[in-house]
Motif scaffolding. Structure first.
Motif, short mmCIF file in Angstrom:
data_model
loop_
_atom_site.label_atom_id
_atom_site.label_comp_id
_atom_site.label_asym_id
_atom_site.label_seq_id
_atom_site.Cartn_x
_atom_site.Cartn_y
_atom_site.Cartn_z
N PRO A 278 14.03 -38.87 28.16
CA PRO A 278 14.49 -39.23 29.55
C PRO A 278 13.54 -37.82 29.76
N GLU A 279 14.14 -38.84 31.78
CA GLU A 279 12.87 -38.18 32.80
C GLU A 279 12.88 -36.69 32.65
N SER A 280 14.20 -36.31 33.39
CA SER A 280 14.78 -34.68 32.96
C SER A 280 14.09 -33.80 32.08
N SER A 281 13.46 -34.17 30.39
CA SER A 281 13.18 -33.25 29.79
C SER A 281 11.52 -31.85 30.39
N PRO A 282 12.34 -31.11 30.23
CA PRO A 282 11.33 -29.87 30.48
C PRO A 282 10.13 -29.95 30.00
N PRO A 283 9.19 -29.11 30.48
CA PRO A 283 7.88 -29.55 29.79
C PRO A 283 7.88 -28.65 28.01
N GLY A 284 6.99 -28.66 27.87
CA GLY A 284 7.70 -28.01 25.64
C GLY A 284 8.26 -28.97 25.36
N THR A 285 9.71 -30.08 25.55
CA THR A 285 10.21 -30.18 24.70
C THR A 285 9.21 -31.40 23.49
N PRO A 286 9.84 -31.37 22.84
CA PRO A 286 9.20 -32.14 21.92
C PRO A 286 9.83 -33.55 21.65
N ILE A 287 9.51 -34.98 21.48
CA ILE A 287 9.37 -36.21 21.67
C ILE A 287 9.40 -36.65 20.52
N GLY A 288 8.41 -36.48 20.00
CA GLY A 288 8.60 -37.17 18.25
C GLY A 288 7.39 -36.57 17.66
N ARG A 289 7.78 -37.00 16.24
CA ARG A 289 6.70 -36.57 15.75
C ARG A 289 5.76 -37.50 14.65
N ILE A 290 4.39 -37.94 14.54
CA ILE A 290 3.65 -38.44 13.71
C ILE A 290 2.70 -37.26 12.64
N LYS A 291 2.24 -38.58 11.61
CA LYS A 291 1.70 -37.62 10.01
C LYS A 291 1.04 -39.23 9.70
N ALA A 292 -0.44 -37.95 9.32
CA ALA A 292 -1.51 -38.76 8.48
C ALA A 292 -1.34 -37.61 7.96
N SER A 293 -1.55 -38.88 6.71
CA SER A 293 -1.37 -38.91 4.73
C SER A 293 -3.16 -38.54 4.29
N ASP A 294 -3.33 -37.63 2.97
CA ASP A 294 -4.08 -36.38 3.19
C ASP A 294 -4.60 -36.63 1.32
N ALA A 295 -5.14 -37.45 1.02
CA ALA A 295 -5.14 -37.26 -0.42
C ALA A 295 -5.43 -35.68 -1.56
N ASP A 296 -6.01 -35.26 -0.12
CA ASP A 296 -6.63 -33.74 -0.73
C ASP A 296 -5.54 -32.80 -0.75
N VAL A 297 -5.94 -31.90 -1.08
CA VAL A 297 -4.77 -30.49 -1.42
C VAL A 297 -5.40 -29.13 -0.77
N GLY A 298 -4.34 -28.31 0.01
CA GLY A 298 -4.75 -26.95 0.30
C GLY A 298 -5.59 -27.09 1.23
N GLU A 299 -6.69 -26.35 1.42
CA GLU A 299 -6.91 -27.04 3.10
C GLU A 299 -7.71 -28.30 3.44
N ASN A 300 -8.37 -28.51 2.43
CA ASN A 300 -8.74 -30.16 2.24
C ASN A 300 -8.35 -31.19 2.79
N ALA A 301 -6.58 -30.53 2.75
CA ALA A 301 -5.99 -31.46 2.77
C ALA A 301 -5.52 -30.61 4.77
N GLU A 302 -5.83 -30.36 5.33
CA GLU A 302 -5.41 -29.64 6.69
C GLU A 302 -6.31 -30.40 7.45
N ILE A 303 -4.46 -30.32 8.63
CA ILE A 303 -5.22 -31.85 9.44
C ILE A 303 -5.02 -31.31 10.67
N GLU A 304 -5.77 -31.85 11.83
CA GLU A 304 -5.78 -31.18 13.49
C GLU A 304 -5.75 -32.74 14.47
N TYR A 305 -4.00 -32.79 15.28
CA TYR A 305 -4.29 -33.83 16.30
C TYR A 305 -4.28 -33.24 17.78
#
Length: 790
Positions: A278-305
């Motif tokens: 909605p247009e009334s959402s204040p700054p900082g309001t979460p809209i949705g989530r997206i996720k990229a998959s990584d077959a690695d684990v630990g710090e090798n699977a850390e992702i920056e968006y």
């Protein structure tokens, strides 16, 4: 000439065979069938010498783990002094002598009684000696020899750990070190190959290999991928005898885990995402989530968006959830449906930790398109300003317009708006507003000196939807008008000395004004016209909003005029000019030579009949003396009432009376008269007690006369006489205890304790004469004779 004797030691290993000499320099397989002879020599001085031989006489060998049913034969001791007549005795001492090794003291044959284990003890040091049985003296010096246990392969290799755990990075090159295993063999490593261990891999090929001599495990396959298989179990065998047939072996398990390396880039499962907000959402309001998959684990699977491009680059933001590694799309700025309804973003996911050796696989990042649709919301009216500041003169009339506010509906419908004043911010209803155009006007008169600022709140409400409303603060400043005259800053009351000189300053005046002119205050001071001509004082304006009062003549007389009232006119310099008149009280006082005031009151001449100060003081002293006398008299009366006064010696206080009389039983009501204990004269005399003041009058109660009791009377008279003649007695008898138990009973003692002292029988017939109460006792004691007769 030295005499030599020979001491022969023969060793026989295994079963008896034909004997012959042989060197002991090399080991034989099985049981040797050759006799070994040891020849020792010495003299009577215990000196030892050895015949020259081709072998070491003092070191012999036995095989460990002998399995025969009989004792294992070791050898034979023999002295050249032994003539076979049993005169010599052979003795064996040292390691295991008498327990593990035994000797036939007649023949000198030595045998091993137990199986020998080289791993427990590889060498035994023994001492041999021959002594004369009769004398007990040695015929040969004591000789020392060594029995060394020959090793056989009876211990398998044992690994230092039952299970090994190791890790190795995935995608490692062939030959990468993994772990080293170690096995130990308890057999003799210096003799043969019994302790020579060779490693081999039984399970784990073709992924891993092991070096046969060192036990180092290495990778044997290229590009082992953790994502395909992570755990491996490798079985390693260690075999002695150099790995030859017949050798003993042991195994261990090695659990190997492939550790992760960043060899997989992140990947979005879909290329496009779509969200709504909605247009009334204040700054900082979460809209949705997206996720990229990584077959690695630990710090090798850390992702920056991150948002790399798009129309909403400055309107939205994306942050990374460190726990779920999801990208959260949030609102960065306020949205407006009427301005833009759809935003398209390009979001990129990347690994912050990259393995340089895998960069050839491609960029470790991926991107997706995010579409955000803005939903319309019925918004409240929006004012043209965040706050309004208005001004109005304090002399404005009622219904004077001050200004106006403006608000409109931001939605596309543009609903009409009405205005109102929040009365919680304007309790006195000083202002009002036109509900249609937002004009602000006064509804009451204003006073800047009472309240300079008025802070009120204006409400704008949609007519079609009253729930949609907004507020704006309105600050109204009241401008000053010169409507207050100046006045003295304080009440002025001063004095002038009787001996004052002309033009002497006696007081400085200051003024205040509630108004606040733009150019500042400018006050002027002057005497009122009616007092200016004949006044004994003058006013001098200092031109700095102060003025001074000066004397006009020399000398003043307080008996003629003790007080002067001086009217002073104060004017301001604003428009319109405001002025006021204040009065200054000037008292004539007597002063010392330094001008300090001493007295400002005239002597009492007007009322000659009035009382002087001395007379007033005398009257007060008389009143105080009278009050003190009354108080003392009352205190004496109270003390006299409480304190007893001893008037007569004959007065007796009966504070405590003790009646120590046990009586003669329930039927004896006249054992003796306790009235005798009281003073007969005090009883007959109805006089009141004189040692204390009586609180109430009462008549003493006379007791009836009782029969005379001479016993008690004589006792009391004797005690009274003793007390009267006692020089240490107090002035009056506060307490006198006359304890008297009487002369005794005619029945004597009834206790049975004294009856044991009487040898003969007692007669208790007299108990029957004492009445019915003693009948039971008479039956008990009187019936004794009848019992005896019967």
């Amino acid at each position: 000439m030295r005499t030599y004797r020979y001491f022969l030691l023969l060793f026989w290993v295994g079963q008896p065979y034909p004997t012959f000499s042989t060197p002991l320099s090399k080991r034989t397989s099985g049981f040797p069938a050759k006799k070994r002879t040891l020849e020792l020599s010495g003299n009577s001085k215990n000196e030892l010498s050895r015949s020259k031989r081709s072998w070491m006489w003092n070191q012999f060998f036995l095989l460990e783990e002998y399995t025969g049913s009989d004792y294992q034969y070791v050898g034979k001791l023999h002295s050249d002094q032994d003539r076979g007549d049993g005169s010599l005795k052979y003795i064996l001492s040292g390691d295991g002598a008498g327990d593990l090794f035994i000797i036939n003291e007649n023949t000198g044959d030595i045998q091993a009684t137990k199986r020998l284990d080289r791993e427990e003890k590889p060498v035994y040091i023994l001492r041999a000696q021959a002594i004369n049985r009769k004398t007990g003296r040695p015929v040969e010096p004591e000789s020392e020899f060594i029995i060394k246990i020959h090793d056989i392969n009876d211990n398998e290799p044992i690994f230092t750990k039952e299970v090994y755990t190791a890790t190795v990075p995935e995608m490692s090159d062939v030959g990468t070190f993994v772990v080293q295993v170690t096995a130990t063999d308890a057999d003799d490593p210096t003799y043969g190959n019994s302790a020579k261990v060779v490693y081999s891999i039984l399970q784990g090929q073709p992924y891993f290999s092991v070096e046969s001599e060192t036990g180092i495990i290495k990778t044997a396959l290229l590009n082992m991928d953790r994502e395909n298989r992570e755990q491996y179990q490798v079985v390693i065998q260690a075999k002695d005898m150099g790995g030859q047939m017949g050798g003993l072996s042991g195994t261990t398990t090695v659990n190997i885990t492939l550790t992760d390396v960043n060899d997989n880039p992140p990947r979005f499962p879909q290329s496009t995402y779509q969200f709504k907000t909605p247009e009334s959402s204040p700054p900082g309001t979460p809209i949705g989530r997206i996720k990229a998959s990584d077959a690695d684990v630990g710090e090798n699977a850390e992702i920056e968006y991150s948002i790399t491009e798009g129309e909403g680059l400055d309107m939205f933001d994306v942050i990374t959830d460190q726990e779920t590694q999801e990208g959260i799309i949030t609102v960065k700025k306020l949205l407006d449906f009427e301005k833009k309804k759809v935003y398209t973003l390009k979001v990129e996911a990347s690994n912050p930790h990259v393995e340089p050796r895998f960069l050839y696989l491609g960029p470790f990042k991926d991107s997706a398109t995010v579409r955000i649709m803005v939903e319309d919301v019925d918004e409240p009216p929006v004012f043209s300003k965040l706050a309004y500041i208005l001004q109005i003169r304090e002399d404005a009339q009622i219904n004077t317009t001050i200004g106006s506010v403006t608000a409109q509906d931001p939605d596309a419908a543009r609903n009409p708006v009405k205005y109102s004043v929040d009365r919680h911010t304007d309790m006195d209803r000083i202002f009002n507003i036109d509900s249609g155009n937002g004009s602000i006007f006064t509804s009451k008169l204003l006073d800047r000196e009472t309240l300079l600022w008025h802070n009120i709140t204006v409400i704008a409400t949609e007519i079609n939807n009253p729930k949609q409303s907004s507020r704006v603060p309105l600050y109204i400043k009241v401008l000053d008008v010169n409507d207050n005259p100046p006045e003295f800053a304080e009440f002025y009351e001063t004095f002038v000395c009787e001996k004052a000189k002309a033009d002497q300053l006696i007081q400085t005046l200051r003024a205040i004004d509630k108004d606040d002119p733009y150019s500042g205050h400018q006050f002027s001071f002057s005497l009122a016209p009616e007092a200016a001509s004949g006044s004994n004082f003058t006013i001098q304006d200092n031109k700095d909003n102060t003025a001074g009062i000066f004397t006009r003549k020399n000398g003043y007389n307080r008996h003629e005029m003790s007080t002067y009232l001086l009217p002073v006119v104060i004017s301001d310099n604003d428009y319109p000019v405001q002025s006021s008149t204040g009065t200054v009280t000037v008292r004539v006082c007597a002063c010392d030579h330094q001008g300090n005031m001493q007295s400002c009151h005239a002597e009492a001449l007007v009322h000659p009949t009035g009382l002087s100060t001395g007379a007033l003081i005398a009257i007060l002293l008389c009143i105080v003396t009278l009050l003190v006398t009354v108080v003392l008299f009352a205190a004496l009366r109270r003390q006299r009432k409480k304190e007893p006064l001893i008037i007569s010696k004959e007065d007796i206080r009966d504070n405590i009376v003790s009646y120590n009389d046990e009586g003669g039983g329930e039927e004896d009501t006249q054992a003796f008269d306790i009235g005798t204990l009281r003073n007969p004269e005090a009883i007959e005399d109805s006089k009141l007690r004189r040692d204390i003041v009586p609180e109430a009058l009462f008549l003493p109660r006379r007791t009836p006369a009782a029969r005379d009791n001479t016993d008690v009377r004589d006792f009391i008279n004797q005690r009274l006489k003793e007390n009267d003649t006692d020089p240490t007695a107090p002035p009056y008898d506060s307490l006198a205890t006359y304890a008297y138990e009487g002369a005794g009973s005619v029945a004597d003692s009834l206790s049975s304790l004294e009856s044991v002292t009487t040898d003969g029988d007692q007669d208790y017939d007299y108990l029957s004469d004492w009445g019915p109460r003693f009948k039971k006792l008479a039956d008990m004691y009187g019936g004794v004779d009848s019992d005896k007769d019967s």
